[in-house]
Design a protein around this motif. Sequence first.
Motif, PDB file in Angstrom:
ATOM      1  N   MET A   1       0.821  -1.180   0.000  1.00  0.00           N
ATOM      2  CA  MET A   1       0.000   0.000   0.000  1.00  0.00           C
ATOM      3  C   MET A   1       0.870   1.250   0.000  1.00  0.00           C
ATOM      4  O   MET A   1       0.518   2.226  -0.628  1.00  0.00           O
ATOM      5  CB  MET A   1      -0.920  -0.008   1.214  1.00  0.00           C
ATOM      6  N   VAL A   2       1.951   1.181   0.739  1.00  0.00           N
ATOM      7  CA  VAL A   2       2.843   2.342   0.796  1.00  0.00           C
ATOM      8  C   VAL A   2       3.424   2.615  -0.583  1.00  0.00           C
ATOM      9  O   VAL A   2       3.528   3.778  -1.002  1.00  0.00           O
ATOM     10  CB  VAL A   2       3.961   2.115   1.837  1.00  0.00           C
ATOM     11  N   ASP A   3       3.762   1.559  -1.307  1.00  0.00           N
ATOM     12  CA  ASP A   3       4.293   1.745  -2.658  1.00  0.00           C
ATOM     13  C   ASP A   3       3.257   2.362  -3.581  1.00  0.00           C
ATOM     14  O   ASP A   3       3.589   3.194  -4.428  1.00  0.00           O
ATOM     15  CB  ASP A   3       4.756   0.401  -3.237  1.00  0.00           C
ATOM     16  N   ALA A   4       2.000   1.996  -3.431  1.00  0.00           N
ATOM     17  CA  ALA A   4       0.940   2.572  -4.256  1.00  0.00           C
ATOM     18  C   ALA A   4       0.795   4.061  -3.973  1.00  0.00           C
ATOM     19  O   ALA A   4       0.563   4.859  -4.885  1.00  0.00           O
ATOM     20  CB  ALA A   4      -0.373   1.845  -4.005  1.00  0.00           C
ATOM     21  N   ILE A   5       0.920   4.444  -2.711  1.00  0.00           N
ATOM     22  CA  ILE A   5       0.828   5.867  -2.350  1.00  0.00           C
ATOM     23  C   ILE A   5       2.056   6.610  -2.873  1.00  0.00           C
ATOM     24  O   ILE A   5       1.938   7.689  -3.468  1.00  0.00           O
ATOM     25  CB  ILE A   5       0.689   6.041  -0.821  1.00  0.00           C
ATOM     26  N   ASN A   6       3.234   6.026  -2.664  1.00  0.00           N
ATOM     27  CA  ASN A   6       4.466   6.684  -3.098  1.00  0.00           C
ATOM     28  C   ASN A   6       4.526   6.852  -4.612  1.00  0.00           C
ATOM     29  O   ASN A   6       5.115   7.810  -5.101  1.00  0.00           O
ATOM     30  CB  ASN A   6       5.692   5.913  -2.609  1.00  0.00           C
ATOM     31  N   SER A   7       3.950   5.946  -5.359  1.00  0.00           N
ATOM     32  CA  SER A   7       4.000   6.064  -6.819  1.00  0.00           C
ATOM     33  C   SER A   7       3.096   7.171  -7.320  1.00  0.00           C
ATOM     34  O   SER A   7       3.302   7.695  -8.412  1.00  0.00           O
ATOM     35  CB  SER A   7       3.616   4.735  -7.469  1.00  0.00           C
ATOM     36  N   ASN A   8       2.086   7.573  -6.555  1.00  0.00           N
ATOM     37  CA  ASN A   8       1.170   8.634  -6.975  1.00  0.00           C
ATOM     38  C   ASN A   8       1.612  10.027  -6.513  1.00  0.00           C
ATOM     39  O   ASN A   8       1.152  11.024  -7.055  1.00  0.00           O
ATOM     40  CB  ASN A   8      -0.239   8.362  -6.447  1.00  0.00           C
ATOM     41  N   ILE A   9       2.459  10.096  -5.523  1.00  0.00           N
ATOM     42  CA  ILE A   9       2.874  11.391  -4.964  1.00  0.00           C
ATOM     43  C   ILE A   9       4.252  11.746  -5.518  1.00  0.00           C
ATOM     44  O   ILE A   9       5.171  10.932  -5.506  1.00  0.00           O
ATOM     45  CB  ILE A   9       2.888  11.343  -3.417  1.00  0.00           C
ATOM     46  N   LEU A  10       4.366  12.987  -5.960  1.00  0.00           N
ATOM     47  CA  LEU A  10       5.632  13.460  -6.518  1.00  0.00           C
ATOM     48  C   LEU A  10       6.634  13.770  -5.410  1.00  0.00           C
ATOM     49  O   LEU A  10       6.260  14.134  -4.299  1.00  0.00           O
ATOM     50  CB  LEU A  10       5.395  14.733  -7.345  1.00  0.00           C
ATOM     51  N   THR A  11       7.901  13.645  -5.758  1.00  0.00           N
ATOM     52  CA  THR A  11       8.944  14.052  -4.819  1.00  0.00           C
ATOM     53  C   THR A  11       9.063  15.568  -4.829  1.00  0.00           C
ATOM     54  O   THR A  11       8.484  16.254  -5.682  1.00  0.00           O
ATOM     55  CB  THR A  11      10.291  13.415  -5.197  1.00  0.00           C
ATOM     56  N   ASN A  12       9.833  16.081  -3.893  1.00  0.00           N
ATOM     57  CA  ASN A  12      10.015  17.537  -3.801  1.00  0.00           C
ATOM     58  C   ASN A  12      10.656  18.090  -5.072  1.00  0.00           C
ATOM     59  O   ASN A  12      10.256  19.148  -5.562  1.00  0.00           O
ATOM     60  CB  ASN A  12      10.866  17.870  -2.569  1.00  0.00           C
ATOM     61  N   ALA A  13      11.623  17.391  -5.630  1.00  0.00           N
ATOM     62  CA  ALA A  13      12.291  17.862  -6.853  1.00  0.00           C
ATOM     63  C   ALA A  13      11.309  17.879  -8.023  1.00  0.00           C
ATOM     64  O   ALA A  13      11.310  18.835  -8.829  1.00  0.00           O
ATOM     65  CB  ALA A  13      13.479  16.963  -7.164  1.00  0.00           C
ATOM     66  N   GLU A  14      10.463  16.856  -8.126  1.00  0.00           N
ATOM     67  CA  GLU A  14       9.481  16.823  -9.220  1.00  0.00           C
ATOM     68  C   GLU A  14       8.442  17.924  -9.031  1.00  0.00           C
ATOM     69  O   GLU A  14       7.962  18.519 -10.002  1.00  0.00           O
ATOM     70  CB  GLU A  14       8.789  15.457  -9.274  1.00  0.00           C
ATOM     71  N   TYR A  15       8.069  18.186  -7.793  1.00  0.00           N
ATOM     72  CA  TYR A  15       7.097  19.227  -7.501  1.00  0.00           C
ATOM     73  C   TYR A  15       7.637  20.607  -7.902  1.00  0.00           C
ATOM     74  O   TYR A  15       6.913  21.432  -8.445  1.00  0.00           O
ATOM     75  CB  TYR A  15       6.738  19.199  -6.011  1.00  0.00           C
ATOM     76  N   GLU A  16       8.911  20.843  -7.610  1.00  0.00           N
ATOM     77  CA  GLU A  16       9.515  22.138  -7.931  1.00  0.00           C
ATOM     78  C   GLU A  16       9.556  22.396  -9.434  1.00  0.00           C
ATOM     79  O   GLU A  16       9.499  23.540  -9.880  1.00  0.00           O
ATOM     80  CB  GLU A  16      10.926  22.220  -7.343  1.00  0.00           C
ATOM     81  N   LYS A  17       9.630  21.356 -10.243  1.00  0.00           N
ATOM     82  CA  LYS A  17       9.676  21.506 -11.700  1.00  0.00           C
ATOM     83  C   LYS A  17       8.306  21.835 -12.289  1.00  0.00           C
ATOM     84  O   LYS A  17       8.224  22.414 -13.359  1.00  0.00           O
ATOM     85  CB  LYS A  17      10.190  20.214 -12.346  1.00  0.00           C
ATOM     86  N   ASP A  18       7.227  21.446 -11.599  1.00  0.00           N
ATOM     87  CA  ASP A  18       5.872  21.635 -12.125  1.00  0.00           C
ATOM     88  C   ASP A  18       5.289  22.939 -11.588  1.00  0.00           C
ATOM     89  O   ASP A  18       4.939  23.057 -10.417  1.00  0.00           O
ATOM     90  CB  ASP A  18       5.002  20.443 -11.727  1.00  0.00           C
ATOM     91  N   SER A  19       5.159  23.945 -12.461  1.00  0.00           N
ATOM     92  CA  SER A  19       4.680  25.268 -12.027  1.00  0.00           C
ATOM     93  C   SER A  19       3.170  25.273 -11.795  1.00  0.00           C
ATOM     94  O   SER A  19       2.670  26.059 -10.989  1.00  0.00           O
ATOM     95  CB  SER A  19       5.059  26.331 -13.048  1.00  0.00           C
ATOM     96  N   SER A  20       2.414  24.400 -12.454  1.00  0.00           N
ATOM     97  CA  SER A  20       0.958  24.382 -12.253  1.00  0.00           C
ATOM     98  C   SER A  20       0.616  23.878 -10.839  1.00  0.00           C
ATOM     99  O   SER A  20      -0.323  24.370 -10.214  1.00  0.00           O
ATOM    100  CB  SER A  20       0.270  23.519 -13.305  1.00  0.00           C
ATOM    101  N   LEU A  21       1.393  22.925 -10.348  1.00  0.00           N
ATOM    102  CA  LEU A  21       1.164  22.447  -8.990  1.00  0.00           C
ATOM    103  C   LEU A  21       1.561  23.495  -7.959  1.00  0.00           C
ATOM    104  O   LEU A  21       0.896  23.639  -6.926  1.00  0.00           O
ATOM    105  CB  LEU A  21       1.935  21.143  -8.738  1.00  0.00           C
ATOM    106  N   LYS A  22       2.633  24.261  -8.266  1.00  0.00           N
ATOM    107  CA  LYS A  22       3.051  25.319  -7.348  1.00  0.00           C
ATOM    108  C   LYS A  22       1.974  26.377  -7.243  1.00  0.00           C
ATOM    109  O   LYS A  22       1.689  26.887  -6.154  1.00  0.00           O
ATOM    110  CB  LYS A  22       4.346  25.970  -7.851  1.00  0.00           C
ATOM    111  N   ALA A  23       1.349  26.687  -8.372  1.00  0.00           N
ATOM    112  CA  ALA A  23       0.296  27.698  -8.366  1.00  0.00           C
ATOM    113  C   ALA A  23      -0.941  27.187  -7.617  1.00  0.00           C
ATOM    114  O   ALA A  23      -1.630  27.959  -6.953  1.00  0.00           O
ATOM    115  CB  ALA A  23      -0.072  28.065  -9.792  1.00  0.00           C
TER     116      ALA A  23
END
Length: 150
Positions: A1-23
């Motif tokens: 279950m933890v792997d299923a959650i981790n595969s759907n959530i972005l890491t901090n580095a991936e989050y920083e690259k996506d400007s739509s999520l930051k907004a």
Amino acid sequence: MVDAINSNILTNAEYEKDSSLKAKYGSYEQYLSSQLKTTSIHTFDMSKLKSSSNPADELRAYFNKRLEAFNNVSEQLIANYQALKPIASQKKAEYTAYMTKIDNQNGDPTLTQESKLNKLKNASSQAEFAYDAALKTALYHTHSATQYMA
């Protein structure tokens, strides 16, 4: 279950690259909090779980099967002793009828008559013993549900 959650959530580095999520979320902590709130154990695929049924239902089904098996054995034992009852009474009636016949004769019975009387008495005793044993077995089994079901 933890792997299923981790595969759907972005890491901090991936989050920083996506400007739509930051907004949308502002900070990574708010994004992470939002993702964990939307991920519920109830939304996971039930077929991936080892047991997808209710444990109480499984226990109930298990005990119902045990009770059904117990009742089947009880019915067989009851039918067995009920089948032996007419045989025992018939053998006893044969013995008493022949004994009455010999008693009504004047004089001593012959050896042949005595041996037949002993055979009838033995058959009567065996049939009565088989009936009593079957009855006691059926009573013990039927009234020992707590021992059997434990």
